[in-house]
Every structure is written in structure tokens, then in C-alpha cells.
Scaffold this active site. Structure first.
Site, PDB file in Angstrom:
ATOM      1  NE  ARG A   1      -3.646  -2.410   0.214  1.00 44.39           N
ATOM      2  CZ  ARG A   1      -3.228  -3.566  -0.286  1.00 44.39           C
ATOM      3  NH1 ARG A   1      -2.093  -3.629  -0.970  1.00 44.39           N
ATOM      4  NH2 ARG A   1      -3.943  -4.656  -0.132  1.00 44.39           N
TER       5      ARG A   1
ATOM      6  CD  GLU B   1      -5.454   0.438   2.647  1.00 50.14           C
ATOM      7  OE1 GLU B   1      -5.238  -0.542   3.398  1.00 50.14           O
ATOM      8  OE2 GLU B   1      -6.231   0.392   1.675  1.00 50.14           O
TER       9      GLU B   1
ATOM     10  CB  SER C   1      -8.525  -1.665   4.939  1.00 43.47           C
ATOM     11  OG  SER C   1      -8.999  -2.915   4.518  1.00 43.47           O
TER      12      SER C   1
HETATM   13  C1  LIG Z   1     -15.541  -0.592  -0.007  1.00 43.35           C
HETATM   14  C2  LIG Z   1     -14.094  -0.338  -0.315  1.00 43.35           C
HETATM   15  C3  LIG Z   1     -13.236  -1.403  -0.537  1.00 43.35           C
HETATM   16  C4  LIG Z   1     -11.878  -1.181  -0.823  1.00 43.35           C
HETATM   17  N1  LIG Z   1     -11.074  -2.254  -1.038  1.00 43.35           N
HETATM   18  C5  LIG Z   1      -9.765  -2.072  -1.327  1.00 43.35           C
HETATM   19  C6  LIG Z   1      -8.922  -3.191  -1.577  1.00 43.35           C
HETATM   20  O1  LIG Z   1      -9.338  -4.338  -1.546  1.00 43.35           O
HETATM   21  N2  LIG Z   1      -7.610  -2.948  -1.850  1.00 43.35           N
HETATM   22  C7  LIG Z   1      -7.106  -1.686  -1.933  1.00 43.35           C
HETATM   23  O2  LIG Z   1      -5.903  -1.544  -2.185  1.00 43.35           O
HETATM   24  N3  LIG Z   1      -7.895  -0.592  -1.712  1.00 43.35           N
HETATM   25  C8  LIG Z   1      -9.206  -0.768  -1.407  1.00 43.35           C
HETATM   26  N4  LIG Z   1     -10.006   0.320  -1.173  1.00 43.35           N
HETATM   27  C9  LIG Z   1      -9.423   1.665  -1.197  1.00 43.35           C
HETATM   28  C10 LIG Z   1      -9.599   2.424  -2.529  1.00 43.35           C
HETATM   29  O3  LIG Z   1     -10.635   1.924  -3.286  1.00 43.35           O
HETATM   30  C11 LIG Z   1      -8.327   2.410  -3.359  1.00 43.35           C
HETATM   31  O4  LIG Z   1      -7.258   2.965  -2.634  1.00 43.35           O
HETATM   32  C12 LIG Z   1      -8.481   3.191  -4.678  1.00 43.35           C
HETATM   33  O5  LIG Z   1      -7.350   2.995  -5.477  1.00 43.35           O
HETATM   34  C13 LIG Z   1      -8.693   4.679  -4.457  1.00 43.35           C
HETATM   35  O6  LIG Z   1      -9.025   5.247  -5.696  1.00 43.35           O
HETATM   36  P1  LIG Z   1      -9.752   6.632  -5.802  1.00 43.35           P
HETATM   37  O7  LIG Z   1      -9.767   7.020  -7.250  1.00 43.35           O
HETATM   38  O8  LIG Z   1     -11.080   6.591  -5.140  1.00 43.35           O
HETATM   39  O9  LIG Z   1      -8.759   7.593  -5.008  1.00 43.35           O
HETATM   40  P2  LIG Z   1      -9.105   8.889  -4.162  1.00 43.35           P
HETATM   41  O10 LIG Z   1      -9.732   8.483  -2.877  1.00 43.35           O
HETATM   42  O11 LIG Z   1      -9.828   9.890  -4.990  1.00 43.35           O
HETATM   43  O12 LIG Z   1      -7.635   9.429  -3.885  1.00 43.35           O
HETATM   44  C14 LIG Z   1      -6.748   8.712  -3.068  1.00 43.35           C
HETATM   45  C15 LIG Z   1      -5.391   9.423  -3.058  1.00 43.35           C
HETATM   46  O13 LIG Z   1      -4.811   9.364  -4.351  1.00 43.35           O
HETATM   47  C16 LIG Z   1      -4.579  10.663  -4.872  1.00 43.35           C
HETATM   48  N5  LIG Z   1      -4.872  10.582  -6.307  1.00 43.35           N
HETATM   49  C17 LIG Z   1      -6.002  10.130  -6.874  1.00 43.35           C
HETATM   50  N6  LIG Z   1      -5.891  10.159  -8.210  1.00 43.35           N
HETATM   51  C18 LIG Z   1      -4.654  10.650  -8.479  1.00 43.35           C
HETATM   52  C19 LIG Z   1      -3.938  10.932  -9.681  1.00 43.35           C
HETATM   53  N7  LIG Z   1      -4.484  10.716 -10.893  1.00 43.35           N
HETATM   54  N8  LIG Z   1      -2.699  11.431  -9.590  1.00 43.35           N
HETATM   55  C20 LIG Z   1      -2.122  11.665  -8.364  1.00 43.35           C
HETATM   56  N9  LIG Z   1      -2.756  11.428  -7.207  1.00 43.35           N
HETATM   57  C21 LIG Z   1      -4.002  10.924  -7.265  1.00 43.35           C
HETATM   58  C22 LIG Z   1      -5.512  11.570  -4.126  1.00 43.35           C
HETATM   59  O14 LIG Z   1      -5.028  12.910  -4.113  1.00 43.35           O
HETATM   60  C23 LIG Z   1      -5.497  10.922  -2.749  1.00 43.35           C
HETATM   61  O15 LIG Z   1      -4.352  11.311  -2.029  1.00 43.35           O
HETATM   62  C24 LIG Z   1     -11.378   0.140  -0.889  1.00 43.35           C
HETATM   63  C25 LIG Z   1     -12.251   1.213  -0.675  1.00 43.35           C
HETATM   64  C26 LIG Z   1     -13.596   0.981  -0.386  1.00 43.35           C
HETATM   65  C27 LIG Z   1     -14.518   2.151  -0.181  1.00 43.35           C
END
Ligand SMILES: Cc1cc2nc3c(=O)[nH]c(=O)nc-3n(C[C@H](O)[C@H](O)[C@H](O)COP(=O)(O)OP(=O)(O)OC[C@H]3O[C@@H](n4cnc5c(N)ncnc54)[C@H](O)[C@@H]3O)c2cc1C
Length: 338
Positions: A164, A334, A238
Site C-alpha cells: 500500500r 491506509e 480498510s
Molecule cells: C468498499 C471499499 C473497498 C476497498 N477495497 C480495497 C482493496 O481491496 N484494496 C485496496 O488496495 N484498496 C481498497 N479500497 C481503497 C480504494 O478503493 C483504493 O485505494 C483506490 O485505489 C482509491 O481510488 P480513488 O480514485 O477513489 O482515489 P481517491 O480516494 O480519490 O484518492 C486517493 C489518493 O490518491 C490521490 N490521487 C487520486 N488520483 C490521483 C492521480 N491521478 N494522480 C495523483 N494522485 C491521485 C488523491 O489525491 C489521494 O491522495 C477500498 C475502498 C472501499 C470504499
């Protein structure tokens, strides 16, 4: 491209939290991103890239510029007998992309089905589930330097992927906007079904010879039965990472807690499930005001409705402190606290 002011971020985060962005803009191309970065009125203020909002905790209004990523597009850039290289816009929705690769007959990310969020955030924290992490298929990415507007290519080594973790969460935090990611996917499936309940679920589904689609279906089934759906109960998956502690510290703990689950790692380290530690501290299923630790997944903090980000953050701090007190282990979020 419209610059909005005092814009509500409620629809853009899976915790379902109200917070306002002083400025908010959606970008659909590198040119639009550069235009925003060069905008005189917006220069010098704090900036935040927003993907699907599934890994953030908004604790207050954001007094700066939120850049919502809508850079889409999927392109096959290379192919050989065994692999296909897909270049994906960072605004692509991750799960739809997984389904698309399955339709193309490719394998490699089926174990990562149903993870919310966008392509661009996937390398940020090297998303992982069911024994697979993004780095297994990662080839390279392109990112725009937020200070100069220049595009830089990052190889896998340069991303410094860990559990992560990546360079974008540590030394280069906030400096780059990831605009595309290239993945190398397999034409011939290489299944990874030994982890968690995948094999058992496939058996339950009476599938003896799995296909990529079947593995994805099994993962979706397991996740739907175990994790709260953010559309129903606000959450960010998580909340904490599983801590990795020195073996000597683990051995001492195991003498007191013989049932402590553990995953031995290289370098005399041991990974301990944060959910177990939190549960042992009595937090599992405990509700505090409008927030709490989920009844089936102690590691998932939830918004029962009307919670504030500050309230959830306080709960996280309290959980962190009690785990530290009981086990001497510091668990770290995380989720990105904003
Ligand atoms: C129900 C649920 C289940 C999940 N299960 C998992 C799992 O099994 N495994 C796992 O690893 N994660 C899991 N996650 C966490 C999450 O889905 C991941 O971390 C996902 O990759 C986040 O993507 P996002 O686009 O929503 O990021 P955001 O929440 O929008 O952003 C997260 C971070 O990344 C940065 N960011 C986003 N896009 C960019 C970009 N293009 N360039 C630079 N920085 C950027 C943002 O500024 C922020 O700091 C889960 C979340 C939920 C709600």
C-alpha cells in the site's frame, strides 16, 4: 472547463462526508490540466487531485483547489504472443476497467475486481487484494509535474512500490498528477486462487475449471458478502494498514497471545492483521455517535449517517491509541486524511 467555488464534495467521497472545496475544477485532458495549473488566480494555493474519493477522509473544508480527474481512454499500445500492453487514462473507473480486460480475454487483474476508485489512484497505494497487487501487472505511468506542467514517465522501479505504498505517497506526495498507466496483461490466464476464500467460493459455484471471468465473479461474491457497500453505509474500505513488526517483537507478543494471526515476511519481519488487533481492543462493531468500527470488519470505519470527518478521525486516533497501549504496535492509516 468551469471553475466552481465553495463546491460540495459530498457526492465525491465514499465516506459520504460533507466538506467544501474553495475551488473545484474537472479536467478531461492534459491540456486542461496544464491550463488549470497555469491559471494566475489559482496559482500557489494548496491543490488536491480527486479520483473516485474512495480512499480519502475529508476532515474539513479544503481551502484550495480540488482537481477532479476525468482523463479517460483505453488504448492497446503493444502486443506479443503472451501479453497485451494497455495504456489507460487515469480517470478510468477501476472496476469497469477490470471487467473490460476480462471481456478482452486478458488476465492479471481479476483478483482486484470490485475495488472502487480510478486507475490513477491504483499506483498511488499499489492497490491489492486476494494475493495480487497492481505492481504485478504494472509497466509504467505518465504523470504531470504540478509545478512545471511537464510529463514524466515513471518505470516500475521508480515508483518504489511497497505494501500500500509508492513514491507518490511518500517523497513525491502531492507533486504529480498521474495521467495514464500502462499495464502488461496476460493472454493466457495465470490464476492466483489459493488466497482467501476464492477456491472455496469457486467450488460453491460448482466451477472446477476456472476462467478469468469466474475468478472475478468469485472475488465479487466474496467482497459483496464481507464488505459494506459505500452506497449503503459510508466507508473507505480498510482504514488502517496491516502493521509489519520485527520477528522478535512478534515472538514476545505471541507468548501472551498464542492465537495472534501472522504472516511471516522476508527480513525477519511479521505482518499482523490490524483488524485482529482492533477487535482485541474491543472496537469491532462498536458505535461512537454517528461513526464506528463495522460489525463484520473491524478494520472498516463507517459513517452511520451524519458523521463528520473530524468525528471519524477522532475514532481512528482513539483506536490507534488503544492498539498502541495494548500491543505496543502503531497502526497507520491506509486512507489519506485531508
Ligand atoms: C468498499 C471499499 C473497498 C476497498 N477495497 C480495497 C482493496 O481491496 N484494496 C485496496 O488496495 N484498496 C481498497 N479500497 C481503497 C480504494 O478503493 C483504493 O485505494 C483506490 O485505489 C482509491 O481510488 P480513488 O480514485 O477513489 O482515489 P481517491 O480516494 O480519490 O484518492 C486517493 C489518493 O490518491 C490521490 N490521487 C487520486 N488520483 C490521483 C492521480 N491521478 N494522480 C495523483 N494522485 C491521485 C488523491 O489525491 C489521494 O491522495 C477500498 C475502498 C472501499 C470504499
Amino acid at each position: 472547463m468551469t471553475i466552481l467555488e465553495h463546491h460540495s464534495l459530498l457526492p465525491y467521497n465514499t465516506f459520504g462526508l460533507e466538506a467544501k472545496a474553495r475551488y473545484f475544477v474537472e479536467v478531461a485532458s492534459i491540456e486542461e490540466l496544464r491550463e488549470v495549473l497555469n491559471n494566475e488566480r489559482l496559482k500557489g494555493m494548496p491543490r488536491f487531485i480527486l479520483g473516485g474519493g474512495s480512499n480519502i477522509l475529508l476532515t474539513k473544508d479544503f481551502d484550495g483547489l480540488v482537481i477532479k480527474n476525468s482523463l479517460n481512454g483505453i488504448e492497446t499500445i503493444k502486443e506479443d504472443d503472451d501479453h497485451v500492453w494497455l495504456k489507460c487514462g487515469s480517470g478510468e473507473a477501476w472496476h469497469s476497467l477490470v471487467l473490460h480486460t476480462i471481456e478482452l480475454g486478458l488476465s492479471g487483474i481479476e483478483n482486484l475486481s470490485l475495488i472502487p476508485g480510478q486507475m490513477g489512484a491504483a499506483p498511488m497505494q499499489n492497490i491489492g487484494a486476494y494475493g495480487v497487487e497492481l505492481e504485478a501487472v504494472f509497466e509504467s505511468l505518465e504523470a504531470v509535474d504540478m509545478n512545471t506542467g511537464e510529463v514524466r514517465v515513471f518505470t516500475k522501479d521508480e515508483c518504489l512500490f511497497g505494501y500500500r505504498e509508492s513514491v507518490f505517497k511518500t517523497t513525491l506526495k502531492g507533486q504529480y498528477c498521474i495521467v495514464s498507466v500502462t499495464m502488461r496483461l496476460n493472454k493466457l490466464p495465470k490464476f492466483n486462487i489459493s488466497y482467501g476464500d476464492i477456491k472455496r467460493t469457486l467450488d460453491d459455484m460448482r466451477i472446477w475449471e476456472p476462467t478469468v471471468k469466474a475468478v472475478s465473479d468469485a472475488v465479487i461474491k466474496i467482497r459483496q458478502s464481507k464488505l459494506p457497500d459505500p452506497k449503503v453505509l459510508g466507508n473507505s474500505g480498510s482504514f488502517f494498514k496491516n502493521p509489519e513488526i520485527p520477528k522478535a517483537q512478534f515472538d514476545a507478543l505471541q507468548a501472551y497471545y498464542p492465537l495472534i494471526p501472522n504472516f511471516p515476511l522476508p527480513n525477519e519481519m511479521v505482518k499482523v492483521p490490524a483488524g485482529w488487533l482492533i477487535e482485541q481492543c474491543g472496537w469491532k462493531g462498536k458505535r461512537v455517535g454517528n461513526t464506528g468500527s463495522h460489525s463484520q470488519q473491524a478494520l472498516v470505519l463507517v459513517n452511520y449517517g451524519g458523521a463528520t470527518g473530524a468525528e471519524i478521525y477522532q475514532l481512528a486516533l482513539d483506536i490507534q491509541a488503544s492498539v498502541k497501549e495494548k500491543f505496543g504496535i502503531t497502526i497507520v492509516p491506509e486512507v489519506n486524511v485531508v
